[in-house]
Design a protein around this motif. Structure first.
Motif, PDB file in Angstrom:
ATOM      1  N   PRO A 153       1.417  18.888 -16.478  1.00 49.33           N
ATOM      2  CA  PRO A 153       0.857  17.823 -15.642  1.00 49.33           C
ATOM      3  C   PRO A 153       1.909  17.208 -14.732  1.00 49.33           C
ATOM      4  CG  PRO A 153       1.156  17.069 -17.904  1.00 49.33           C
ATOM      5  CD  PRO A 153       1.447  18.535 -17.905  1.00 49.33           C
ATOM      6  N   VAL A 154       1.433  16.505 -13.716  1.00 47.86           N
ATOM      7  CA  VAL A 154       2.312  15.841 -12.750  1.00 47.86           C
ATOM      8  C   VAL A 154       1.900  14.375 -12.687  1.00 47.86           C
ATOM      9  CG1 VAL A 154       3.147  15.805 -10.370  1.00 47.86           C
ATOM     10  CG2 VAL A 154       2.493  17.983 -11.421  1.00 47.86           C
ATOM     11  N   TRP A 155       2.787  13.502 -13.102  1.00 50.50           N
ATOM     12  CA  TRP A 155       2.464  12.071 -13.185  1.00 50.50           C
ATOM     13  C   TRP A 155       3.128  11.277 -12.065  1.00 50.50           C
ATOM     14  CZ3 TRP A 155       0.641   8.562 -17.305  1.00 50.50           C
ATOM     15  CH2 TRP A 155      -0.192   9.212 -18.223  1.00 50.50           C
ATOM     16  N   ALA A 156       2.301  10.489 -11.387  1.00 47.10           N
ATOM     17  CA  ALA A 156       2.820   9.405 -10.541  1.00 47.10           C
ATOM     18  C   ALA A 156       2.913   8.198 -11.458  1.00 47.10           C
ATOM     19  CB  ALA A 156       1.887   9.142  -9.369  1.00 47.10           C
ATOM     20  N   ALA A 157       4.086   8.038 -12.076  1.00 44.98           N
ATOM     21  CA  ALA A 157       4.190   7.142 -13.221  1.00 44.98           C
ATOM     22  C   ALA A 157       4.318   5.669 -12.832  1.00 44.98           C
ATOM     23  CB  ALA A 157       5.382   7.555 -14.079  1.00 44.98           C
ATOM     24  N   GLU A 158       4.714   5.395 -11.623  1.00 42.37           N
ATOM     25  CA  GLU A 158       4.797   4.015 -11.112  1.00 42.37           C
ATOM     26  C   GLU A 158       4.378   4.089  -9.662  1.00 42.37           C
ATOM     27  OE1 GLU A 158       8.333   1.614 -10.933  1.00 42.37           O
ATOM     28  OE2 GLU A 158       8.569   1.625 -13.100  1.00 42.37           O
ATOM     29  N   PHE A 159       3.147   3.799  -9.349  1.00 34.84           N
ATOM     30  CA  PHE A 159       2.631   3.956  -7.986  1.00 34.84           C
ATOM     31  C   PHE A 159       2.452   2.581  -7.355  1.00 34.84           C
ATOM     32  CE2 PHE A 159      -0.069   5.574  -4.588  1.00 34.84           C
ATOM     33  CZ  PHE A 159       0.423   6.862  -4.403  1.00 34.84           C
ATOM     34  N   GLN A 160       2.915   2.433  -6.119  1.00 37.81           N
ATOM     35  CA  GLN A 160       2.903   1.127  -5.463  1.00 37.81           C
ATOM     36  C   GLN A 160       1.480   0.586  -5.329  1.00 37.81           C
ATOM     37  OE1 GLN A 160       4.916   1.003  -1.682  1.00 37.81           O
ATOM     38  NE2 GLN A 160       4.275  -1.092  -1.243  1.00 37.81           N
ATOM     39  N   GLY A 161       1.285  -0.635  -5.850  1.00 36.44           N
ATOM     40  CA  GLY A 161      -0.026  -1.258  -5.761  1.00 36.44           C
ATOM     41  C   GLY A 161      -0.083  -2.441  -4.821  1.00 36.44           C
ATOM     42  N   SER A 210      -3.007  -2.368   2.695  1.00 34.68           N
ATOM     43  CA  SER A 210      -4.455  -2.464   2.873  1.00 34.68           C
ATOM     44  C   SER A 210      -5.144  -1.433   1.987  1.00 34.68           C
ATOM     45  CB  SER A 210      -4.816  -2.205   4.335  1.00 34.68           C
ATOM     46  OG  SER A 210      -4.486  -0.862   4.692  1.00 34.68           O
ATOM     47  N   ALA A 211      -6.466  -1.513   1.914  1.00 32.59           N
ATOM     48  CA  ALA A 211      -7.227  -0.489   1.198  1.00 32.59           C
ATOM     49  C   ALA A 211      -6.984   0.877   1.829  1.00 32.59           C
ATOM     50  CB  ALA A 211      -8.715  -0.839   1.226  1.00 32.59           C
ATOM     51  N   GLU A 212      -6.870   0.915   3.155  1.00 35.88           N
ATOM     52  CA  GLU A 212      -6.626   2.186   3.848  1.00 35.88           C
ATOM     53  C   GLU A 212      -5.264   2.759   3.473  1.00 35.88           C
ATOM     54  OE1 GLU A 212      -9.775  -0.004   5.784  1.00 35.88           O
ATOM     55  OE2 GLU A 212      -7.704  -0.586   5.317  1.00 35.88           O
ATOM     56  N   ASP A 213      -4.243   1.888   3.326  1.00 35.46           N
ATOM     57  CA  ASP A 213      -2.923   2.358   2.889  1.00 35.46           C
ATOM     58  C   ASP A 213      -3.020   3.042   1.529  1.00 35.46           C
ATOM     59  OD1 ASP A 213      -1.477   1.396   5.110  1.00 35.46           O
ATOM     60  OD2 ASP A 213      -1.304  -0.599   4.223  1.00 35.46           O
ATOM     61  N   LEU A 214      -3.673   2.367   0.572  1.00 35.41           N
ATOM     62  CA  LEU A 214      -3.785   2.945  -0.762  1.00 35.41           C
ATOM     63  C   LEU A 214      -4.531   4.267  -0.733  1.00 35.41           C
ATOM     64  CD1 LEU A 214      -2.589   0.359  -1.993  1.00 35.41           C
ATOM     65  CD2 LEU A 214      -4.320   0.535  -3.781  1.00 35.41           C
ATOM     66  N   ARG A 215      -5.556   4.348   0.097  1.00 31.17           N
ATOM     67  CA  ARG A 215      -6.319   5.591   0.167  1.00 31.17           C
ATOM     68  C   ARG A 215      -5.444   6.725   0.707  1.00 31.17           C
ATOM     69  NH1 ARG A 215     -10.507   3.502   2.086  1.00 31.17           N
ATOM     70  NH2 ARG A 215     -10.375   3.917   4.300  1.00 31.17           N
ATOM     71  N   ARG A 216      -4.681   6.450   1.772  1.00 37.92           N
ATOM     72  CA  ARG A 216      -3.788   7.486   2.313  1.00 37.92           C
ATOM     73  C   ARG A 216      -2.780   7.936   1.264  1.00 37.92           C
ATOM     74  NH1 ARG A 216      -4.259   4.555   7.272  1.00 37.92           N
ATOM     75  NH2 ARG A 216      -2.690   3.084   6.539  1.00 37.92           N
ATOM     76  N   TRP A 217      -2.161   6.980   0.580  1.00 40.05           N
ATOM     77  CA  TRP A 217      -1.115   7.318  -0.383  1.00 40.05           C
ATOM     78  C   TRP A 217      -1.673   8.110  -1.564  1.00 40.05           C
ATOM     79  CZ3 TRP A 217       1.029   1.612  -0.814  1.00 40.05           C
ATOM     80  CH2 TRP A 217       1.603   1.237   0.421  1.00 40.05           C
ATOM     81  N   SER A 267      -0.744 -13.160  -7.260  1.00 37.19           N
ATOM     82  CA  SER A 267      -0.289 -13.912  -8.430  1.00 37.19           C
ATOM     83  C   SER A 267      -1.410 -14.737  -9.049  1.00 37.19           C
ATOM     84  CB  SER A 267       0.884 -14.821  -8.059  1.00 37.19           C
ATOM     85  OG  SER A 267       0.490 -15.788  -7.105  1.00 37.19           O
ATOM     86  N   THR A 268      -2.456 -15.015  -8.289  1.00 35.58           N
ATOM     87  CA  THR A 268      -3.677 -15.618  -8.824  1.00 35.58           C
ATOM     88  C   THR A 268      -4.876 -14.891  -8.231  1.00 35.58           C
ATOM     89  OG1 THR A 268      -3.797 -17.267  -7.042  1.00 35.58           O
ATOM     90  CG2 THR A 268      -2.595 -17.909  -9.041  1.00 35.58           C
ATOM     91  N   GLY A 269      -6.044 -15.079  -8.849  1.00 31.88           N
ATOM     92  CA  GLY A 269      -7.254 -14.450  -8.332  1.00 31.88           C
ATOM     93  C   GLY A 269      -7.625 -13.201  -9.107  1.00 31.88           C
ATOM     94  N   ASP A 270      -8.871 -12.806  -8.989  1.00 31.31           N
ATOM     95  CA  ASP A 270      -9.412 -11.720  -9.798  1.00 31.31           C
ATOM     96  C   ASP A 270      -9.643 -10.425  -9.040  1.00 31.31           C
ATOM     97  OD1 ASP A 270      -9.511 -13.338 -12.068  1.00 31.31           O
ATOM     98  OD2 ASP A 270     -11.452 -14.163 -11.474  1.00 31.31           O
ATOM     99  N   THR A 271      -9.482 -10.408  -7.720  1.00 37.04           N
ATOM    100  CA  THR A 271      -9.677  -9.160  -6.993  1.00 37.04           C
ATOM    101  C   THR A 271      -8.972  -9.229  -5.643  1.00 37.04           C
ATOM    102  OG1 THR A 271     -11.330  -7.509  -6.315  1.00 37.04           O
ATOM    103  CG2 THR A 271     -11.819  -9.815  -5.812  1.00 37.04           C
ATOM    104  N   THR A 272      -8.725  -8.070  -5.082  1.00 35.08           N
ATOM    105  CA  THR A 272      -8.218  -7.905  -3.712  1.00 35.08           C
ATOM    106  C   THR A 272      -8.856  -6.631  -3.168  1.00 35.08           C
ATOM    107  OG1 THR A 272      -6.337  -6.550  -4.371  1.00 35.08           O
ATOM    108  CG2 THR A 272      -5.957  -8.937  -4.264  1.00 35.08           C
ATOM    109  N   SER A 273      -8.760  -6.433  -1.873  1.00 31.58           N
ATOM    110  CA  SER A 273      -9.331  -5.206  -1.302  1.00 31.58           C
ATOM    111  C   SER A 273      -8.607  -3.974  -1.817  1.00 31.58           C
ATOM    112  CB  SER A 273      -9.271  -5.259   0.231  1.00 31.58           C
ATOM    113  OG  SER A 273      -7.923  -5.343   0.677  1.00 31.58           O
ATOM    114  N   ARG A 274      -7.284  -4.076  -2.065  1.00 34.30           N
ATOM    115  CA  ARG A 274      -6.536  -2.913  -2.565  1.00 34.30           C
ATOM    116  C   ARG A 274      -6.886  -2.633  -4.030  1.00 34.30           C
ATOM    117  NH1 ARG A 274      -3.099  -7.245  -2.065  1.00 34.30           N
ATOM    118  NH2 ARG A 274      -1.740  -7.741  -3.849  1.00 34.30           N
ATOM    119  N   PHE A 275      -7.130  -3.684  -4.816  1.00 34.69           N
ATOM    120  CA  PHE A 275      -7.568  -3.497  -6.205  1.00 34.69           C
ATOM    121  C   PHE A 275      -8.904  -2.769  -6.248  1.00 34.69           C
ATOM    122  CE2 PHE A 275      -9.850  -4.813  -9.982  1.00 34.69           C
ATOM    123  CZ  PHE A 275      -8.900  -4.757 -10.995  1.00 34.69           C
TER     124      PHE A 275
END
Length: 380
Positions: free
Chosen positions: A86-94, A108-115, A149-157
């Motif tokens: 297997p190939v693990w991305a063990a720490e991926f930027q969030g 952004s959500a688009e950044d995460l999708r590209r990555w 640091s606070t809140g329950d959601t973001t577009s990237r989440f």
């Protein structure tokens, strides 16, 4: 020691491009992973890039460089594993990179999708985001996370959740090492990497490897990496082309293996000076290894460093006095490469043909050759 025999893996900050050490690390445990922070340092110091003043071009080049850094990292990591691992991305930027008070762009959500999709395209089978809630430890506070640091959601989440659910609908494809193999491989050699550090050439080999990989990536051609000490694990005949970047140090045995690959129908594309030094760092008489002279059908004629077209210099040392460097130059294609050209960068070796055909000229001197060997070709 584990009675449950669970797999053990470790992760690196990033692969060491141009070196063979990651093949060793990957065999010291069940498999290997690595961190991945695409927006931390997507550019390298010698890279061509637009200036921030040209905002649109700079943004485009930056986004492309982020994707490319992911592809290079996981093409390398995938290749250094034993087959079927297997190939693990063990720490991926969030979230945003944060060091001290220097907080980076919030992805952004688009950044995460590209990555994420770039990583999956390079063979990643498992991906762990760092981290869910914003960092609280000194040095990296309030960064990196899918949430703030606070809140329950973001577009990237939400995008990370959506991507995870989508990929997990096909675990047989995306969660397993199903990489079918690439048509082109880049050859790296730990001995060569160590020797070039000894010669105080710390950047040229990894930049050459990155340059070939970037060329092929932008052309849409998948790439594997092969390490010289582990060639016995691989059927070389499955690669129509094998590229050998910056091969200053090489053993005669390695060149004989490559000669057999060419004779069986492969295309070996070598940069200049193959086997100029032995594995033990001794100079080859005639300035090319005997096996390389035979394989490529050449004799060494000359070697000179080539000035960069821009100043200040990025990769060249300072001239000790005048006349040490050739002026900036383009190599002109001839024969099979008629009509092509390539810029001469860093160093230029010229040859006398002894059974080969010229394919690149520097003025009237031969700077590139091709030789038919068996049913394959050796390009220098």
């Amino acid at each position: 020691a584990d009675p449950l025999h669970r797999p053990v893996f470790a992760h690196k900050a990033a692969p060491t491009i141009g070196a063979g050490q990651d093949w060793t690390y990957a065999r010291c445990q069940d498999f290997l992973g690595s961190s991945c922070y695409p927006a931390w340092s997507p550019f390298q110091p010698w890279d061509d890039r637009p200036t921030p003043v040209d905002e649109a071009a700079y943004h485009h080049a930056s986004l492309l460089a982020e994707m490319y850094s992911v592809a290079l990292q996981y093409d390398y990591l995938r290749s250094c594993q034993a087959p079927g691992k297997p190939v693990w991305a063990a720490e991926f930027q969030g979230g945003p990179v944060s060091t001290g008070l220097h907080k980076g762009r919030v992805p952004s959500a688009e950044d995460l999708r590209r990555w994420v999709l770039t990583a999956v395209g390079s063979g990643v089978t498992a991906l762990s985001f760092w981290v869910t809630r914003a960092e609280i430890m000194a040095g990296e506070t309030n960064g990196f996370s899918l949430l703030d640091s606070t809140g329950d959601t973001t577009s990237r989440f939400e995008e990370a959740s959506r991507l995870g659910q989508l990929l997990n609908t096909h675990p047989d494809l995306f969660g397993q090492p199903t990489w079918p193999g690439a048509p082109v491989a880049l050859l790296v050699d730990e001995w060569n990497w160590q020797l070039e550090r000894l010669l105080d050439l710390p950047g040229q080999l990894p930049y050459s490897v990155r340059g070939w990989h970037r060329l092929l990536w932008e052309a849409g051609i998948p790439v594997d990496f092969l390490e010289a000490r582990h060639l016995q694990e691989t059927d070389l005949s499955r690669y129509p082309a094998l590229v050998w970047p910056f091969p200053l140090s090489a053993s005669e045995d390695l060149i004989q293996t490559l000669s057999a690959y060419v004779a069986a129908g492969g295309n070996l594309i070598s940069e200049a000076c193959p086997g100029r030094l032995s594995r033990q760092a001794f100079a080859s008489r005639g300035e090319l290894s005997p096996a390389a002279r035979e394989l490529f059908g050449v004799e060494h004629a000359g070697l000179v460093m080539v000035s960069e077209p821009e100043r200040p210099h990025r990769w060249l040392p300072r001239e000790r006095t005048w006349g040490e460097f050739a002026p900036p130059a383009f190599l002109r294609g001839t024969g099979l490469l008629d009509g092509q050209q390539a810029r001469a960068d860093f160093y230029l070796e010229t040859f006398t043909c002894r059974g080969c055909e010229p394919c690149l000229l520097a003025g009237d001197a031969v700077a590139g050759t091709v030789r038919q060997v068996g049913s394959g070709r050796a390009w220098l």
